[in-house]
Design a protein around this motif. Structure first.
Motif, PDB file in Angstrom:
ATOM      1  N   ARG A   4      41.206  32.979  40.361  1.00 47.17           N
ATOM      2  CA  ARG A   4      40.005  33.781  40.587  1.00 47.17           C
ATOM      3  C   ARG A   4      39.068  33.093  41.572  1.00 47.17           C
ATOM      4  N   ASN A   5      38.947  31.766  41.472  1.00 42.98           N
ATOM      5  CA  ASN A   5      38.036  31.043  42.358  1.00 42.98           C
ATOM      6  C   ASN A   5      38.508  31.071  43.801  1.00 42.98           C
ATOM      7  N   ARG A  57      39.945  33.559  45.194  1.00 40.85           N
ATOM      8  CA  ARG A  57      39.506  34.857  45.704  1.00 40.85           C
ATOM      9  C   ARG A  57      37.995  34.888  45.902  1.00 40.85           C
ATOM     10  N   ARG A  58      37.271  34.200  45.063  1.00 45.91           N
ATOM     11  CA  ARG A  58      35.817  34.134  45.242  1.00 45.91           C
ATOM     12  C   ARG A  58      35.467  33.481  46.579  1.00 45.91           C
ATOM     13  N   ALA A 110      36.175  35.742  49.385  1.00 45.04           N
ATOM     14  CA  ALA A 110      35.177  36.804  49.496  1.00 45.04           C
ATOM     15  C   ALA A 110      33.970  36.335  50.288  1.00 45.04           C
ATOM     16  N   ASP A 152      33.376  27.765  35.142  1.00 44.50           N
ATOM     17  CA  ASP A 152      34.321  28.478  36.001  1.00 44.50           C
ATOM     18  C   ASP A 152      34.979  27.577  37.040  1.00 44.50           C
ATOM     19  N   PHE A 197      28.621  31.596  40.979  1.00 45.84           N
ATOM     20  CA  PHE A 197      28.959  32.963  41.333  1.00 45.84           C
ATOM     21  C   PHE A 197      28.576  33.918  40.199  1.00 45.84           C
ATOM     22  N   GLU A 219      30.298  39.604  38.789  1.00 44.59           N
ATOM     23  CA  GLU A 219      30.940  40.653  39.573  1.00 44.59           C
ATOM     24  C   GLU A 219      31.716  40.095  40.765  1.00 44.59           C
ATOM     25  N   ALA A 220      31.429  38.852  41.151  1.00 45.28           N
ATOM     26  CA  ALA A 220      32.135  38.263  42.285  1.00 45.28           C
ATOM     27  C   ALA A 220      33.553  37.867  41.927  1.00 45.28           C
ATOM     28  N   ALA A 221      33.924  38.041  40.671  1.00 43.42           N
ATOM     29  CA  ALA A 221      35.262  37.639  40.247  1.00 43.42           C
ATOM     30  C   ALA A 221      36.317  38.673  40.610  1.00 43.42           C
ATOM     31  N   ASN A 222      35.917  39.838  41.136  1.00 45.33           N
ATOM     32  CA  ASN A 222      36.893  40.854  41.497  1.00 45.33           C
ATOM     33  C   ASN A 222      37.874  40.311  42.525  1.00 45.33           C
TER      34      ASN A 222
END
Length: 276
Positions: A206-207, A209-210, A213, A245, A251, A254-257
Motif C-alpha cells: 500500500r505504501n 502505491r501511496r 500517488a 503504517d 498519509f 483515503e490515500a491508501a487507494n
C-alpha cells in the motif's frame, strides 16, 4: 568526510578536507582521541593551499598520492584529469607561492570532477560507504586498518556484500549541485515488488502505491506484493519507529487507494501475478 592526508613530520599529520565539513568533522574526531597523546586543531589559518595543474606540476612521473618536498612546501600528487597532471601544494603561511598562471576555482572544480575522485562535502556527508565512491580502486581506504567506527559495514561491503550505488561521471543539460539525485530520463520502471520489512507486506504494498500517488509518474509501474516474511526467520517489524503504517502516519486514510497498473483479477492490494 574524506581527506587527503600526509605526515608533515614525525609528530604532525595534516588532513585536507572540504571547508564546510571542518567544524563538524573536528568535533567528531575529537571524540575518539581518548587517552592518546594527540590533539586535533583547525590549522587552516596556518597554511596556504594551492592546486597545481599541467606544467606547474614538476614531478611528471609521480604516482597519485606520492608526496615530495619543495623547499618548505609539501606537494601531494593527485589523479590526473583530461590528460593534465594535478597536485596539491601546501606550505606554512608566508612561504612564496608557486609562480604560475592563476586558475579559476570553477576550472579546478571541473578538473576535480573529471579526475573521477569524489570528495565528500556537507551535502553528501554520511551518504556513502567508501566503495560507493570507488575509493577502494584509488587507494582511498585501507582494509587492513584496525578497529574504527563503521569498519564492519565497510569490510562487509568489500568482501561479502553487493553495492547498490557506484560513482560515475554524468552529464546534464542543467547545472547540478552536490547531493542532487540523478536519473536517466529514458529509465522507466516496469514493476515494483514489495517485501515485508519495517511493516508487514500489505502495508509495504500500500505504501508503494501511496508514494506513486504523490510522485504521479506519467506511466506508473506495476506494484506487486512479494515475500511476506524472511526465508530463514520470523518477521520482525519496526512499526514502533516508523508509525503504524510504516510512513510515519503522514498519509490520510483515503490515500491508501491503489495507484498504478495492476494485473487481471487484481485485488485491492495488487496482483498476485503480473499480467499487463
Amino acid at each position: 568526510a574524506s581527506f587527503i592526508g600526509f605526515k608533515r613530520s614525525a609528530t604532525e599529520v595534516l588532513l585536507v578536507c572540504n571547508q564546510d565539513l571542518l567544524a563538524a568533522t573536528l568535533k567528531r574526531l575529537s571524540m575518539f582521541v581518548l587517552r592518546a597523546k594527540a590533539k586535533l586543531t583547525d590549522a587552516t589559518a596556518e597554511f596556504a593551499l594551492w592546486g597545481l595543474v599541467g606544467d606547474a606540476v614538476c614531478q611528471a612521473d609521480a604516482s597519485p598520492w606520492a608526496m615530495t618536498l619543495q623547499g618548505e612546501a609539501h606537494v601531494v600528487q593527485l589523479y590526473p584529469a583530461l590528460g593534465l597532471r594535478r597536485a596539491l601544494w601546501i606550505a606554512p603561511q608566508g612561504v612564496a607561492t608557486p609562480e604560475t598562471e592563476a586558475l579559476s576555482t570553477a576550472d579546478w572544480a571541473w578538473l576535480e570532477v573529471h579526475s573521477g575522485v569524489a570528495m565528500i562535502n556537507a551535502a553528501t556527508a554520511l551518504a556513502f560507504v567508501p566503495q560507493m565512491l570507488n575509493y577502494e580502486s584509488i587507494g582511498g581506504v585501507n582494509f587492513k586498518k584496525g578497529c574504527y567506527p563503521g569498519q564492519e559495514v565497510v569490510a562487509r561491503s568489500q568482501f561479502r556484500g553487493t553495492l547498490k550505488r557506484r560513482a560515475f561521471l554524468a552529464h546534464a543539460e542543467v547545472a547540478m549541485q552536490p547531493g542532487d539525485e540523478v536519473y536517466r530520463a529514458e529509465a522507466d520502471s516496469e514493476a515494483i515488488a514489495t517485501v515485508a520489512g519495517n511493516v508487514p507486506l500489505p502495508f509495504a504494498t500500500r505504501n508503494a502505491r501511496r508514494v506513486l500517488a504523490v510522485a504521479a509518474p506519467a506511466r506508473p509501474p506495476i506494484v506487486a506484493p512479494g515475500a511476506a516474511r524472511p526465508l530463514v526467520r520470523d518477521l520482525t517489524t519496526a512499526v514502533r519507529h516508523h508509525g503504524g503504517d510504516g510512513l510515519g502516519d503522514v498519509f490520510p486514510i483515503e490515500a491508501a487507494n491503489p495507484v498504478g497498473r495492476t494485473g487481471a483479477g487484481a485485488g485491492p492490494d495488487g496482483p498476485d501475478t503480473i499480467v499487463e
